[in-house]
Structures are given as structure tokens and as C-alpha cells.
Design a protein around this motif. Structure first.
Motif, PDB file in Angstrom:
ATOM      1  N   LEU A 128       0.824  -1.202   0.000  1.00  0.00           N
ATOM      2  CA  LEU A 128       0.000   0.000   0.000  1.00  0.00           C
ATOM      3  C   LEU A 128       0.865   1.262   0.000  1.00  0.00           C
ATOM      4  O   LEU A 128       0.478   2.276  -0.581  1.00  0.00           O
ATOM      5  N   GLY A 129       2.032   1.175   0.631  1.00  0.00           N
ATOM      6  CA  GLY A 129       2.936   2.315   0.598  1.00  0.00           C
ATOM      7  C   GLY A 129       3.479   2.576  -0.799  1.00  0.00           C
ATOM      8  O   GLY A 129       3.540   3.718  -1.257  1.00  0.00           O
ATOM      9  N   MET A 130       3.869   1.523  -1.486  1.00  0.00           N
ATOM     10  CA  MET A 130       4.410   1.682  -2.837  1.00  0.00           C
ATOM     11  C   MET A 130       3.334   2.108  -3.829  1.00  0.00           C
ATOM     12  O   MET A 130       3.620   2.828  -4.795  1.00  0.00           O
ATOM     13  N   PHE A 131       2.085   1.674  -3.620  1.00  0.00           N
ATOM     14  CA  PHE A 131       0.999   2.019  -4.550  1.00  0.00           C
ATOM     15  C   PHE A 131       0.304   3.333  -4.184  1.00  0.00           C
ATOM     16  O   PHE A 131      -0.604   3.750  -4.909  1.00  0.00           O
ATOM     17  N   ARG A 132       0.704   3.957  -3.073  1.00  0.00           N
ATOM     18  CA  ARG A 132       0.083   5.231  -2.701  1.00  0.00           C
ATOM     19  C   ARG A 132       0.324   6.262  -3.796  1.00  0.00           C
ATOM     20  O   ARG A 132       1.425   6.399  -4.314  1.00  0.00           O
ATOM     21  N   ASN A 133      -0.735   7.018  -4.174  1.00  0.00           N
ATOM     22  CA  ASN A 133      -0.716   8.023  -5.245  1.00  0.00           C
ATOM     23  C   ASN A 133      -0.575   7.400  -6.626  1.00  0.00           C
ATOM     24  O   ASN A 133      -0.214   8.084  -7.597  1.00  0.00           O
ATOM     25  N   PHE A 134      -0.874   6.087  -6.745  1.00  0.00           N
ATOM     26  CA  PHE A 134      -0.845   5.428  -8.049  1.00  0.00           C
ATOM     27  C   PHE A 134      -1.868   6.054  -8.994  1.00  0.00           C
ATOM     28  O   PHE A 134      -1.694   6.018 -10.218  1.00  0.00           O
ATOM     29  N   ASP A 135      -2.956   6.635  -8.430  1.00  0.00           N
ATOM     30  CA  ASP A 135      -4.018   7.217  -9.247  1.00  0.00           C
ATOM     31  C   ASP A 135      -3.704   8.643  -9.693  1.00  0.00           C
ATOM     32  O   ASP A 135      -4.541   9.305 -10.303  1.00  0.00           O
ATOM     33  N   VAL A 136      -2.501   9.138  -9.413  1.00  0.00           N
ATOM     34  CA  VAL A 136      -2.076  10.466  -9.858  1.00  0.00           C
ATOM     35  C   VAL A 136      -1.073  10.294 -10.990  1.00  0.00           C
ATOM     36  O   VAL A 136      -0.179   9.441 -10.919  1.00  0.00           O
ATOM     37  N   ASN A 137      -1.210  11.116 -12.043  1.00  0.00           N
ATOM     38  CA  ASN A 137      -0.385  10.875 -13.224  1.00  0.00           C
ATOM     39  C   ASN A 137       1.107  11.050 -12.989  1.00  0.00           C
ATOM     40  O   ASN A 137       1.931  10.434 -13.668  1.00  0.00           O
ATOM     41  N   ASP A 138       1.501  11.879 -12.011  1.00  0.00           N
ATOM     42  CA  ASP A 138       2.932  12.028 -11.715  1.00  0.00           C
ATOM     43  C   ASP A 138       3.329  11.272 -10.457  1.00  0.00           C
ATOM     44  O   ASP A 138       4.397  11.509  -9.895  1.00  0.00           O
ATOM     45  N   PHE A 139       2.468  10.356 -10.014  1.00  0.00           N
ATOM     46  CA  PHE A 139       2.712   9.510  -8.842  1.00  0.00           C
ATOM     47  C   PHE A 139       2.895  10.347  -7.579  1.00  0.00           C
ATOM     48  O   PHE A 139       3.580   9.944  -6.631  1.00  0.00           O
ATOM     49  N   GLY A 140       2.302  11.545  -7.560  1.00  0.00           N
ATOM     50  CA  GLY A 140       2.340  12.361  -6.367  1.00  0.00           C
ATOM     51  C   GLY A 140       3.633  13.098  -6.130  1.00  0.00           C
ATOM     52  O   GLY A 140       3.871  13.603  -5.031  1.00  0.00           O
ATOM     53  N   LEU A 141       4.488  13.196  -7.180  1.00  0.00           N
ATOM     54  CA  LEU A 141       5.751  13.907  -7.010  1.00  0.00           C
ATOM     55  C   LEU A 141       5.579  15.420  -7.134  1.00  0.00           C
ATOM     56  O   LEU A 141       6.497  16.172  -6.813  1.00  0.00           O
ATOM     57  N   GLY A 142       4.444  15.858  -7.677  1.00  0.00           N
ATOM     58  CA  GLY A 142       4.090  17.262  -7.596  1.00  0.00           C
ATOM     59  C   GLY A 142       4.602  18.183  -8.671  1.00  0.00           C
ATOM     60  O   GLY A 142       4.582  19.389  -8.492  1.00  0.00           O
ATOM     61  N   ASP A 143       5.075  17.654  -9.822  1.00  0.00           N
ATOM     62  CA  ASP A 143       5.459  18.545 -10.914  1.00  0.00           C
ATOM     63  C   ASP A 143       5.279  17.832 -12.233  1.00  0.00           C
ATOM     64  O   ASP A 143       4.763  16.722 -12.285  1.00  0.00           O
ATOM     65  N   SER A 144       5.673  18.483 -13.320  1.00  0.00           N
ATOM     66  CA  SER A 144       5.505  17.886 -14.639  1.00  0.00           C
ATOM     67  C   SER A 144       6.315  16.614 -14.731  1.00  0.00           C
ATOM     68  O   SER A 144       7.344  16.459 -14.094  1.00  0.00           O
ATOM     69  N   GLN A 145       5.826  15.714 -15.572  1.00  0.00           N
ATOM     70  CA  GLN A 145       6.420  14.393 -15.632  1.00  0.00           C
ATOM     71  C   GLN A 145       7.763  14.410 -16.335  1.00  0.00           C
ATOM     72  O   GLN A 145       7.989  15.170 -17.262  1.00  0.00           O
TER      73      GLN A 145
END
Length: 345
Positions: free
Chosen positions: A158-175
Motif C-alpha cells: 500500500l505504501g508503494m501504490f500510494r498516489n498510483f491514481d495520480v499521473n505524476d505519482f504524487g511527485l508534484g510537478d511535470s512528468q
């Protein structure tokens, strides 16, 4: 010819002036000389023919290899064309779902390997594993002693899949597509083929080399972020404090080479799965099941696999181990640990 000439000179004083050397002898010697030359030429021709035959054999072998390479390249070209095309037919969609399931299974395997090593390190460090598991999910009625290990697998998954539903995986900037050869900036509106292209680039690269060549690329920052979320500094200190100093790199989260490599490969498999999920149209959805929800065979799978119900009551979810996914209208079941079961192993 020399012998004839010598004999002729010896007898020349006894011969009359009108004597002439017989013409037939010259013709006979010329014939013998030409025959000798023909035999030499025939030997040379035979040698050259043998070389030609050997070269023909080499050409035949090389042609067969070339035909195989052409066939292999044609197959690769067809596969690449199939990946680039949108899969409208039901068979193509089913094949794509199978690809996603196969990559998901690989990710789960890497998650299990890393979790197993993490549990071993915790045990070596003198941790009370049951107490640690209870701090994550309290009051779980385990079907069998030792099943608390699924708590740690759940924590890692669950920790590794957290923010899986966000296109940048939750890193907060452009890919940033990181493939080991440099970084390519991609806007958030990237079309699905862009994710597929990024997937192919990442598959072709060694994740360990990516981190060493591009420590600031998005995949590197993803590894850093997930490590910080999973391994608290106090936990890291406890795990690696008693290890031989030769086994660790001081002042670095790369504290143990095997541990570090397993983590990076696990992170790489999740990163690839996320990139593949966003190459679908529509994008693959992720879900997990809350504690206490009644078991449903449509959306859930018992992580134990070999357990049966205690009675007529429907078992309930103790915790989600591996999240589930929706690929279009197809559901890939979430793996859950159920309470109210007895083990038949």
C-alpha cells in the motif's frame, strides 16, 4: 630436349651434312609438355573449385542466418506496430489486460521478495514482529500463527501504490521520462502513446544505472520518496546498526547493497506498472478494500488461497494486502486478508 641436344652434338661429327633433326620428335615433346600443363591447370581448377564450393557453403549458412534475422526483425516490427495501434477489438483488449496482469504479478513478486528481506532484517535486529504488526493493524484474528507477515506485505504494497491514481505519482510537478540516457520533459496532458513510449524506454534501461546516471530524474526522486515513506530513519538505524560496517555505506539510504538493489527493482516494477496504467484509454483505476467490509468474490481474493469459511457467516476483510485494479470493465481482484476463517493447509 637437353638430352636429345647432347646426343645430337656427340653424333654430329659422324652425321652427313644433309642430316636434319626429326620433326616428329619436336611435336611429340610439345604434346607431352602441353599435357603436363593441362594436368597442372586441371589440378589448379580442382583446387579453385573446392574453394568455390566451400565459399558456397559459407554463403548458404550466412543466408540462413540472415533469413532468421530478417524474420526476427519482421516479428519485432509487427509487435511494435501492434503496440502503437489502439486496440479496439475485444481480443486485443483481452491481450492488453493480460499484459497488465503479468506486469502486476511481477510487481507483487518483487514486493514479496523485498518484504521477506525486511522481515529478516527486523528479526536480526531483535524486533518483536507480532507487536510491530499489531501497531499497523490492531486486533486482527489471524487464521494461523505467523500470518502477521501479511501485515508487513500490506504495509509495503500500500505504501508503494500510494498516489498510483495520480499521473505524476504524487511527485508534484511535470512528468520526466527517465530512461538512463537523459531526461525528457512531458506535460501533464501527455497522450497515452507518450506513456507507452516512456514504458519502452524504461524497460530497455537498467534501473540501477538510471539512478547513478540521473540522480535528479523523476524515477530517482520516486525511489527516494518511497524509501522515506516506508523506512523511517529510526527504523533504518535500528535495522542496520548491528550490521558489519563493511556491509553498509555510511550516511546513505543505500545502507545494504542487497537491500538497496531489491528496493530499487521493486520500485522500478511499480513505476513501470504505473506508466502502463496511464497508457490505457481510459486509464487503469486502482482500489483497495476497507477493514470490516464483507467479502465479495467479484472484487476480492483471499490472499491465503487455501482457507475455508468457519460457518455460514460471510467473512470480513481484516486488511488489504494488494490493491485491486479496474481495466475498462474488467476487474483485477484485490488480495485481502480475511477474518473469520480457518486454515486447511
Amino acid at each position: 630436349m637437353k638430352n636429345i641436344y647432347k646426343n645430337f652434338k656427340k653424333r654430329s661429327s659422324d652425321l652427313p651434312v644433309e642430316y636434319e633433326f626429326p620433326a616428329g620428335s619436336f611435336l611429340e615433346f610439345q604434346v607431352q609438355e602441353n599435357q603436363s600443363k593441362l594436368r597442372a591447370l586441371e589440378t589448379m581448377v580442382n583446387s579453385l573449385q573446392s574453394e568455390i564450393d566451400a565459399k558456397d557453403d559459407d554463403v548458404l549458412v550466412l543466408r540462413k542466418k540472415f533469413d532468421k534475422i530478417q524474420g526476427f526483425n519482421l516479428n519485432l516490427s509487427i509487435q511494435l506496430d501492434l503496440k502503437k495501434k489502439k486496440m479496439d477489438a475485444g481480443t486485443d483488449v483481452l491481450l492488453t489486460i493480460r499484459v497488465f496482469e503479468a506486469m502486476l504479478n511481477d510487481s507483487v513478486k518483487s514486493l514479496r521478495c523485498f518484504t521477506k528481506l525486511l522481515i529478516d532484517l527486523m528479526r536480526r535486529a531483535g524486533w518483536d514482529l507480532e507487536k510491530a504488526a499489531n501497531s499497523v493493524y490492531s486486533d486482527i484474528d489471524y487464521a494461523k500463527k505467523g500470518h502477521f507477515r501479511y501485515v508487513f506485505l500490506s504495509h509495503v504494497c500500500l505504501g508503494m501504490f500510494r498516489n498510483f491514481d495520480v499521473n505524476d505519482f504524487g511527485l508534484g510537478d511535470s512528468q520526466v521520462a527517465c530512461n538512463g540516457n537523459g531526461s525528457i520533459h512531458v506535460e501533464n496532458s501527455t497522450i497515452h502513446n507518450g506513456y507507452l513510449r516512456e514504458l519502452i524506454e524504461h524497460v530497455a534501461s537498467n534501473p540501477m544505472e538510471i539512478l547513478s546516471k540521473n540522480p535528479k530524474c523523476e524515477f530517482s526522486r520516486f525511489c527516494e520518496k518511497k524509501y522515506e515513506e516506508l523506512i523511517h530513519p529510526n527504523m533504518e538505524s535500528s535495522l542496520f546498526n548491528n550490521l558489519d560496517r563493511k556491509e553498509k555505506v555510511l550516511d546513505s539510504w543505500k545502507s545494504l547493497s542487497v537491500f538497496y538493489e531489491l528496493f530499487v527493482r521493486m520500485a522500478s516494477s511499480i513505476w513501470l506498472l504505473h506508466t502502463l496504467a496511464y497508457s490505457f484509454d481510459p486509464v487503469v483505476e486502482i482500489f483497495q478494500v476497507e477493514r470490516g467490509v464483507d467479502f465479495s468474490m467479484v472484487y476480492m481474493e483471499d490472499v491465503l488461497g487455501k482457507c475455508s469459511f468457519l460457518g455460514k457467516t460471510r467473512p470480513q476483510v481484516g486488511f488489504t494486502v494488494v490493491p485491486g485494479f479496474k481495466v475498462g470493465r474488467t476487474v483485477i481482484q484485490s488480495q485481502v486478508y480475511l477474518t473469520g476463517l480457518k486454515c486447511t493447509e
